[in-house]
Design a protein around this motif. Structure first.
Motif, PDB file in Angstrom:
ATOM      1  N   ASP A  93       0.859  -1.186   0.000  1.00 22.96           N
ATOM      2  CA  ASP A  93       0.000   0.000   0.000  1.00 22.96           C
ATOM      3  C   ASP A  93       0.898   1.241   0.000  1.00 22.96           C
ATOM      4  O   ASP A  93       1.483   1.588   1.041  1.00 22.96           O
ATOM      5  CB  ASP A  93      -0.891  -0.001   1.243  1.00 22.96           C
ATOM      6  CG  ASP A  93      -1.802   1.222   1.314  1.00 22.96           C
ATOM      7  OD1 ASP A  93      -1.678   2.120   0.451  1.00 22.96           O
ATOM      8  OD2 ASP A  93      -2.623   1.285   2.250  1.00 22.96           O
ATOM      9  N   GLN A  96       0.089   3.924   2.637  1.00 23.09           N
ATOM     10  CA  GLN A  96       0.529   3.562   3.977  1.00 23.09           C
ATOM     11  C   GLN A  96       2.036   3.767   4.125  1.00 23.09           C
ATOM     12  O   GLN A  96       2.518   4.224   5.167  1.00 23.09           O
ATOM     13  CB  GLN A  96       0.168   2.102   4.277  1.00 23.09           C
ATOM     14  CG  GLN A  96       0.473   1.673   5.709  1.00 23.09           C
ATOM     15  CD  GLN A  96      -0.258   2.520   6.735  1.00 23.09           C
ATOM     16  OE1 GLN A  96      -1.432   2.850   6.578  1.00 23.09           O
ATOM     17  NE2 GLN A  96       0.444   2.889   7.812  1.00 23.09           N
ATOM     18  N   HIS A 125      -6.981   7.815  -4.079  1.00 23.22           N
ATOM     19  CA  HIS A 125      -5.735   8.213  -3.421  1.00 23.22           C
ATOM     20  C   HIS A 125      -6.004   9.309  -2.401  1.00 23.22           C
ATOM     21  O   HIS A 125      -5.526   9.254  -1.267  1.00 23.22           O
ATOM     22  CB  HIS A 125      -4.729   8.737  -4.446  1.00 23.22           C
ATOM     23  CG  HIS A 125      -4.228   7.713  -5.409  1.00 23.22           C
ATOM     24  ND1 HIS A 125      -3.780   8.037  -6.671  1.00 23.22           N
ATOM     25  CD2 HIS A 125      -4.111   6.365  -5.301  1.00 23.22           C
ATOM     26  CE1 HIS A 125      -3.399   6.944  -7.304  1.00 23.22           C
ATOM     27  NE2 HIS A 125      -3.591   5.912  -6.491  1.00 23.22           N
ATOM     28  N   ASP A 127      -8.824  10.251  -0.960  1.00 20.84           N
ATOM     29  CA  ASP A 127      -9.618   9.781   0.174  1.00 20.84           C
ATOM     30  C   ASP A 127      -8.758   8.997   1.160  1.00 20.84           C
ATOM     31  O   ASP A 127      -8.885   9.140   2.379  1.00 20.84           O
ATOM     32  CB  ASP A 127     -10.770   8.895  -0.313  1.00 20.84           C
ATOM     33  CG  ASP A 127     -11.873   9.689  -0.995  1.00 20.84           C
ATOM     34  OD1 ASP A 127     -11.900  10.932  -0.827  1.00 20.84           O
ATOM     35  OD2 ASP A 127     -12.691   9.079  -1.702  1.00 20.84           O
ATOM     36  N   ARG A 128      -7.869   8.171   0.621  1.00 20.14           N
ATOM     37  CA  ARG A 128      -6.998   7.354   1.480  1.00 20.14           C
ATOM     38  C   ARG A 128      -6.002   8.230   2.248  1.00 20.14           C
ATOM     39  O   ARG A 128      -5.754   8.002   3.439  1.00 20.14           O
ATOM     40  CB  ARG A 128      -6.257   6.349   0.617  1.00 20.14           C
ATOM     41  CG  ARG A 128      -5.329   5.424   1.385  1.00 20.14           C
ATOM     42  CD  ARG A 128      -6.052   4.198   1.884  1.00 20.14           C
ATOM     43  NE  ARG A 128      -5.098   3.265   2.456  1.00 20.14           N
ATOM     44  CZ  ARG A 128      -4.988   2.992   3.748  1.00 20.14           C
ATOM     45  NH1 ARG A 128      -5.813   3.562   4.611  1.00 20.14           N
ATOM     46  NH2 ARG A 128      -4.093   2.134   4.183  1.00 20.14           N
ATOM     47  N   GLU A 131      -7.714   9.843   5.066  1.00 17.14           N
ATOM     48  CA  GLU A 131      -8.077   8.849   6.080  1.00 17.14           C
ATOM     49  C   GLU A 131      -6.893   8.514   6.991  1.00 17.14           C
ATOM     50  O   GLU A 131      -7.049   8.433   8.223  1.00 17.14           O
ATOM     51  CB  GLU A 131      -8.569   7.575   5.389  1.00 17.14           C
ATOM     52  CG  GLU A 131      -8.855   6.414   6.333  1.00 17.14           C
ATOM     53  CD  GLU A 131      -9.118   5.124   5.588  1.00 17.14           C
ATOM     54  OE1 GLU A 131      -9.117   4.066   6.245  1.00 17.14           O
ATOM     55  OE2 GLU A 131      -9.319   5.164   4.358  1.00 17.14           O
TER      56      GLU A 131
END
Length: 383
Positions: A93, A96, A125, A127-128, A131
């Motif tokens: 990921d 991450q 991307h 949105d992640r 988050e």
């Protein structure tokens, strides 16, 4: 390493971007656009449709790239990068991994600049990122690197002059190939081969060729239509040298030019040359637009202009060669010496069955614009 510029040049660009970040009170900048990334570190690849980001922060010893492991050879061969985080697509990921890096360096809860307008940032991307970085303060930093690129160095100008020479060569080859029975795709092939023959690289946008009634399309891509006697043909493409682009647009007719077309062609030539002459350092970017429209309105043609009169251009990768500045009323910039941009008062007249293209890449000087093309601004008549 295969680098078009010296190590000092890349370091100077990096330091200027750090200064722009300081002025915007940013602690981190994530660079996603492939042309911005290439500008800062030389990296050249078409693998940017998967997530990649260049991490820039004042506290880092050097910029750090996150990209796919399949890009390692390209990074090693084409960039100055000394710190790269590689991920395996379908297994790792990358977002991450980005968070882990920022957290390790105390940057996860800082003011983070994002290139919000980058075409290769997918909604997933973004949105992640939001988050997994809930404590970061995000700011749109789309123009930080783009604005640094607006004024070209002497070496960049020399690359664009080479690109313009390549484009001129290809346009002359296209003129020689225009005849009844030849298809638009064949003409595009002649253009592409001619550019490659003199060292032209792949452009950020496909070669555009349109004929007959298809010339009303301002971005008409070549089709299987064969040319016929009396056809108007519009062509647009860019010569490319070390990824620096020089766009060229011209219109030709196979056979005699009708009176109405001749009047339009003469008016567009007048508008183009007046706009180029007006593009002097110190002028607002809207000035060439108003000068062109004033000339076009001699035949009530300004309202038939379906595109910006021009935009800044330089380093580019697919899908576009456009930079941050536009010759429009809403644009905030002032022209400076060594800015490069197009001037292209292109028209679409679907009610009359034709369109018209005329444009070149222009260099801003103290006394006005300088066309990097050596070709004139006349409608070309193919006997």
């Amino acid at each position: 390493m295969l680098l078009p510029f010296s190590l000092d040049t890349y370091d100077q660009r990096y330091q200027r971007v750090l200064e722009r970040m300081k002025q915007r009170d940013l602690d981190v900048l994530l660079v996603n656009l492939p042309d911005n990334l290439s500008y800062l570190c030389g990296h050249e690849s078409i693998g940017y449709y998967w997530y990649q980001a260049l991490i820039i922060a004042p506290g880092l010893e050097h910029p750090v790239l996150i990209t796919r492991i399949s890009e390692k050879a390209s990074v090693d061969e084409t960039s100055i990068l000394r710190g790269t985080i590689y991920y395996r697509m379908h297994f790792d990921d990358p977002i991450q991994m980005l968070v882990e890096f920022l957290t390790k360096h105390g940057l996860a809860a800082k003011r983070v600049g994002i290139e919000m307008q980058a075409f290769n940032i997918r909604p997933a991307h973004w949105d992640r990122i939001k988050e997994v970085l809930p404590n970061a303060l995000f700011h749109d930093a789309s123009n930080i690197v783009l604005e640094e690129r607006l004024v070209k160095s002497p070496e960049e100008v020399s690359f664009q002059r080479n690109a313009a020479r390549i484009a001129d060569h290809a346009m002359q080859a296209a003129y020689g190939a225009l005849r009844p029975g030849v298809t638009e795709i064949e003409i595009a092939g002649v253009i592409s081969k001619a550019m490659a023959d003199v060292g032209g690289e792949y452009p950020a946008f496909p070669v555009m060729v349109a004929s007959g009634p298809r010339t009303t399309m301002i971005h008409g891509l070549p089709g299987h239509r064969p040319l016929v006697a009396g056809d108007l043909v519009t062509m647009e493409f860019a010569g490319v040298y070390h990824r620096y682009h020089a766009v060229l647009m011209r219109t030709a007719i196979i056979g005699r030019r009708p009176r109405r077309l001749g009047d339009v062609a003469d008016c567009v030539k007048e508008a183009t040359e007046a706009a180029i002459a007006s593009a002097a350092a110190g002028q607002l970017t809207r000035v060439p637009k108003h000068v062109a429209d004033e000339k076009l309105n001699r035949l009530d043609l300004a309202r038939r202009r379906v595109h910006r009169v021009g935009y800044s251009i330089g380093l580019g990768f697919p899908p576009a060669w456009v930079e941050a500045m536009a010759l429009e009323d809403s644009d905030p910039y002032t022209l400076c010496e060594s800015m490069s941009f197009t001037i292209e008062p292109n028209l679409s007249l679907p009610d009359e069955g034709f369109g018209y293209k005329m444009g070149s890449t222009i260099l801003c000087t103290a006394g006005g614009g300088e066309s990097l093309s050596g070709l004139d601004h006349d409608l070309v008549v193919i006997d």
